[in-house]
Design a protein around this motif. Structure first.
Motif, short mmCIF file in Angstrom:
data_model
loop_
_atom_site.label_atom_id
_atom_site.label_comp_id
_atom_site.label_asym_id
_atom_site.label_seq_id
_atom_site.Cartn_x
_atom_site.Cartn_y
_atom_site.Cartn_z
N LYS A 25 22.46 48.82 33.05
CA LYS A 25 23.28 47.72 32.53
C LYS A 25 24.43 48.24 31.68
CE LYS A 25 21.69 44.00 34.23
NZ LYS A 25 22.52 43.23 35.15
N ALA A 26 24.16 49.25 30.86
CA ALA A 26 25.21 49.84 30.03
C ALA A 26 26.32 50.44 30.90
CB ALA A 26 24.63 50.90 29.10
N GLN A 27 25.95 51.09 31.99
CA GLN A 27 26.94 51.65 32.91
C GLN A 27 27.76 50.55 33.57
OE1 GLN A 27 24.63 54.12 35.55
NE2 GLN A 27 24.99 55.96 34.32
N GLU A 28 27.12 49.47 33.96
CA GLU A 28 27.84 48.35 34.56
C GLU A 28 28.86 47.77 33.59
OE1 GLU A 28 25.12 45.39 35.93
OE2 GLU A 28 24.58 46.51 37.72
N ILE A 29 28.44 47.59 32.34
CA ILE A 29 29.33 47.04 31.32
C ILE A 29 30.50 47.99 31.08
CG2 ILE A 29 29.49 46.44 28.87
CD1 ILE A 29 26.58 45.37 29.16
N GLU A 30 30.21 49.28 30.98
CA GLU A 30 31.27 50.27 30.76
C GLU A 30 32.23 50.31 31.95
OE1 GLU A 30 31.76 55.02 29.72
OE2 GLU A 30 29.77 54.12 29.87
N ARG A 31 31.71 50.26 33.15
CA ARG A 31 32.55 50.27 34.35
C ARG A 31 33.47 49.04 34.37
NH1 ARG A 31 28.72 50.19 38.12
NH2 ARG A 31 28.27 52.38 37.76
N GLU A 32 32.91 47.89 34.00
CA GLU A 32 33.71 46.66 33.97
C GLU A 32 34.81 46.74 32.91
OE1 GLU A 32 35.20 43.04 34.94
OE2 GLU A 32 33.70 44.17 36.06
N SER A 33 34.48 47.28 31.75
CA SER A 33 35.50 47.39 30.71
C SER A 33 36.58 48.40 31.10
CB SER A 33 34.88 47.77 29.37
OG SER A 33 34.42 49.10 29.38
N MET A 34 36.20 49.45 31.78
CA MET A 34 37.20 50.41 32.26
C MET A 34 38.10 49.76 33.31
SD MET A 34 34.91 53.88 32.43
CE MET A 34 36.13 54.83 33.27
N TYR A 35 37.53 48.94 34.18
CA TYR A 35 38.32 48.25 35.20
C TYR A 35 39.27 47.26 34.55
CZ TYR A 35 39.57 45.61 39.33
OH TYR A 35 40.27 45.00 40.32
N GLN A 36 38.84 46.59 33.47
CA GLN A 36 39.73 45.69 32.75
C GLN A 36 40.92 46.46 32.18
OE1 GLN A 36 39.61 42.38 32.68
NE2 GLN A 36 37.83 42.51 34.02
N GLY A 37 40.69 47.70 31.76
CA GLY A 37 41.78 48.54 31.29
C GLY A 37 42.79 48.82 32.39
N VAL A 38 42.29 49.05 33.60
CA VAL A 38 43.18 49.27 34.74
C VAL A 38 44.01 48.02 35.01
CG1 VAL A 38 43.23 49.67 37.24
CG2 VAL A 38 41.72 51.04 35.80
N LEU A 39 43.37 46.86 34.96
CA LEU A 39 44.09 45.61 35.18
C LEU A 39 45.16 45.40 34.11
CD1 LEU A 39 41.20 43.19 36.23
CD2 LEU A 39 42.85 44.37 37.70
N ARG A 40 44.82 45.70 32.85
CA ARG A 40 45.82 45.57 31.77
C ARG A 40 46.98 46.53 31.99
NH1 ARG A 40 41.16 45.29 28.54
NH2 ARG A 40 41.39 47.49 28.00
N ASP A 41 46.69 47.76 32.43
CA ASP A 41 47.75 48.71 32.70
C ASP A 41 48.66 48.24 33.83
OD1 ASP A 41 46.84 50.37 30.71
OD2 ASP A 41 45.83 51.79 32.07
N GLN A 42 48.08 47.66 34.87
CA GLN A 42 48.88 47.15 35.98
C GLN A 42 49.76 46.00 35.52
OE1 GLN A 42 45.91 46.19 38.90
NE2 GLN A 42 45.92 48.25 39.79
N GLU A 43 49.23 45.13 34.67
CA GLU A 43 50.02 44.02 34.16
C GLU A 43 51.15 44.52 33.26
OE1 GLU A 43 51.69 40.51 33.60
OE2 GLU A 43 50.11 40.94 35.05
N ARG A 44 50.86 45.52 32.42
CA ARG A 44 51.92 46.11 31.58
C ARG A 44 53.02 46.71 32.44
NH1 ARG A 44 47.90 49.23 28.49
NH2 ARG A 44 46.92 47.69 27.20
N LYS A 45 52.63 47.41 33.50
CA LYS A 45 53.62 48.03 34.39
C LYS A 45 54.47 46.96 35.06
CE LYS A 45 54.06 51.17 38.28
NZ LYS A 45 53.36 51.95 39.29
#
Length: 84
Positions: A25-45
């Motif tokens: 579960k901790a890995q799933e949560i971490e993976r999701e938060s990392m993916y949210q970072g990717v989405l934020r980076d794409q939106e910033r770009k």
């Protein structure tokens, strides 16, 4: 096997399964938060590209408007020079 040994074994199994589940579960949560970072980076770009495009359009419009207007500074400087 004695009853105490069975309980100890059962407790160890429950603890191991619980630990594995928690780590999963901790890995799933971490993976999701990392993916949210990717989405934020794409939106910033995308926002940066929109801002750059808007800035270029504004600069081009400004240059076009400057070309269309009579040169007010030269007109006022010229009239001031002749009046002096």
């Amino acid at each position: 096997m004695s009853k105490a040994a069975k309980l100890t074994f059962l407790g160890s199994c429950v603890f191991a399964v619980g630990t594995i589940w928690f780590v999963h579960k901790a890995q799933e949560i971490e993976r999701e938060s990392m993916y949210q970072g990717v989405l934020r980076d794409q939106e910033r770009k995308a926002q940066r590209e929109r801002n750059t495009r808007e800035f270029d359009e504004t600069r081009a419009l400004h240059a076009e408007l400057i070309k269309q207007q009579p040169n007010v500074r030269e007109g006022s400087n010229g009239s001031n020079k002749t009046a002096s």
